[in-house]
Design a protein around this motif. Sequence first.
Motif, PDB file in Angstrom:
ATOM      1  N   ARG A 145       0.828  -1.201   0.000  1.00 55.06           N
ATOM      2  CA  ARG A 145       0.000   0.000   0.000  1.00 55.06           C
ATOM      3  C   ARG A 145       0.864   1.255   0.000  1.00 55.06           C
ATOM      4  NH1 ARG A 145      -4.537   0.609   4.225  1.00 55.06           N
ATOM      5  NH2 ARG A 145      -4.987   2.312   2.786  1.00 55.06           N
ATOM      6  N   LEU A 146       1.998   1.194   0.705  1.00 52.45           N
ATOM      7  CA  LEU A 146       2.886   2.351   0.754  1.00 52.45           C
ATOM      8  C   LEU A 146       3.479   2.627  -0.627  1.00 52.45           C
ATOM      9  CD1 LEU A 146       4.030   4.433   2.744  1.00 52.45           C
ATOM     10  CD2 LEU A 146       5.975   2.907   3.090  1.00 52.45           C
ATOM     11  N   GLN A 176       2.067   1.903  -3.418  1.00 50.35           N
ATOM     12  CA  GLN A 176       1.005   2.344  -4.306  1.00 50.35           C
ATOM     13  C   GLN A 176       0.595   3.787  -4.052  1.00 50.35           C
ATOM     14  OE1 GLN A 176      -2.045  -0.594  -3.585  1.00 50.35           O
ATOM     15  NE2 GLN A 176      -1.131  -2.091  -4.984  1.00 50.35           N
ATOM     16  N   ASP A 177       0.984   4.321  -2.908  1.00 50.93           N
ATOM     17  CA  ASP A 177       0.712   5.722  -2.603  1.00 50.93           C
ATOM     18  C   ASP A 177       1.702   6.585  -3.386  1.00 50.93           C
ATOM     19  OD1 ASP A 177       0.972   8.335  -1.153  1.00 50.93           O
ATOM     20  OD2 ASP A 177      -0.565   7.435   0.115  1.00 50.93           O
ATOM     21  N   LYS A 178       1.207   7.373  -4.336  1.00 53.54           N
ATOM     22  CA  LYS A 178       2.094   8.108  -5.239  1.00 53.54           C
ATOM     23  C   LYS A 178       2.959   9.122  -4.494  1.00 53.54           C
ATOM     24  CE  LYS A 178      -0.865   7.640  -9.319  1.00 53.54           C
ATOM     25  NZ  LYS A 178      -1.627   8.350 -10.384  1.00 53.54           N
ATOM     26  N   GLY A 189       2.371   9.572   3.846  1.00 55.54           N
ATOM     27  CA  GLY A 189       2.026   8.272   3.270  1.00 55.54           C
ATOM     28  C   GLY A 189       2.001   7.169   4.307  1.00 55.54           C
ATOM     29  N   ARG A 244      -1.255   7.456   6.228  1.00 59.08           N
ATOM     30  CA  ARG A 244      -2.403   6.952   5.479  1.00 59.08           C
ATOM     31  C   ARG A 244      -2.363   5.434   5.345  1.00 59.08           C
ATOM     32  NH1 ARG A 244      -1.220  11.421   2.087  1.00 59.08           N
ATOM     33  NH2 ARG A 244      -0.107  10.020   0.677  1.00 59.08           N
ATOM     34  N   THR A 245      -1.175   4.871   5.219  1.00 62.33           N
ATOM     35  CA  THR A 245      -1.050   3.433   4.980  1.00 62.33           C
ATOM     36  C   THR A 245      -1.316   2.617   6.240  1.00 62.33           C
ATOM     37  OG1 THR A 245       0.541   3.782   3.201  1.00 62.33           O
ATOM     38  CG2 THR A 245       0.511   1.606   4.223  1.00 62.33           C
ATOM     39  N   ASN A 292      -8.021   3.531   7.699  1.00 63.05           N
ATOM     40  CA  ASN A 292      -7.931   3.549   6.250  1.00 63.05           C
ATOM     41  C   ASN A 292      -7.842   2.159   5.641  1.00 63.05           C
ATOM     42  OD1 ASN A 292      -7.935   6.356   6.190  1.00 63.05           O
ATOM     43  ND2 ASN A 292      -5.721   6.450   6.464  1.00 63.05           N
TER      44      ASN A 292
END
Length: 316
Positions: free
Chosen positions: A26-27, A29-31, A302, A305-306, A311
């Motif tokens: 997920r990290l 994939q976080d742009k 990030g 959020r991850t 989330n």
Amino acid sequence: MTVPIEVAVGSDLPPPPLSRFAAWRRLRQDKAAATGMVIIAVMVLVAVFAPVLTALEGQDTTTQHSDLIDSASGGTPIGSLGGVSGSHWLGVEPQTGRDLFARLVFGARISLGVALGATLLQVLIGVGIGIASGLGGRLVDGVLGRLTDLTLAFPYVMFAIALMAIVPGSIPRPLILAVVIALLGWGSTARLARGQTLSLKTRDFVAAAKLSGAPPLRVARREILPGLVTPILTYAALLVPANMISEAGLSFLGVGVRPPTPSWGEMLSHGTTWFRPDVMYVLVPGGALFLTLLAFTLLADGVRRTLDPKNVEVAP
């Protein structure tokens, strides 16, 4: 018969924690976080391979090229953009003529090393004191809480300047910088760890561990510490740029690393005292510092959020 527990949307149960592989995926994939990680990786590689990079350029950090500065104008580099050429990729320093690229890449070692070392010490001290304060009794919490408040209210800059001024010259300045920044900056980490510990110790799994006879150290290590990973990692990613600014500020004030040892803060200090305009001399270290600070800020956001359980996506 064992009944599997499923977390549904709208359930009061907290979502399951992410595995390490899922969190890393997920990290990536976080742009924004991925951009921050790429920039940080580049900066770290530049610091690690600084001798290789300067060897490719054919320069070092100490050689003064007097033939590349105009002594009649007070030491202004000859040529456009501070003397940028095939032999000096980012130009040379005014007055000294030292290669700017070599000092930039070796300065990354000092700036990143001091910031990362100070952050590690801050996290170790702050988390240890925060957990002890949260799990301890009223007396322990009171004493450690007052100590934390004292650290937060202490005149950081004045004490750092005074301490750095009396440190023997035989001790490496980057090491002293990291220790001073950590010893004067762990208070906020301790306060965060204490608040999270006070919240976690009211949970049922902590109460069950205490009722089972687990000693406080085991409760802290197995029950409390895993719950601190997300907020502490996020906060640590923000501490790194803050500590880089602290190192730059102390070097700017003349109590950090001393020439000819390069650091981004020392380069900015020299650049702002140069009385003639030279955009490259200020833009190069300032831009590197800004880019690194931005990268760590993106990474911290990030990580939050991850790893934030709120989330985590769950199936309906």
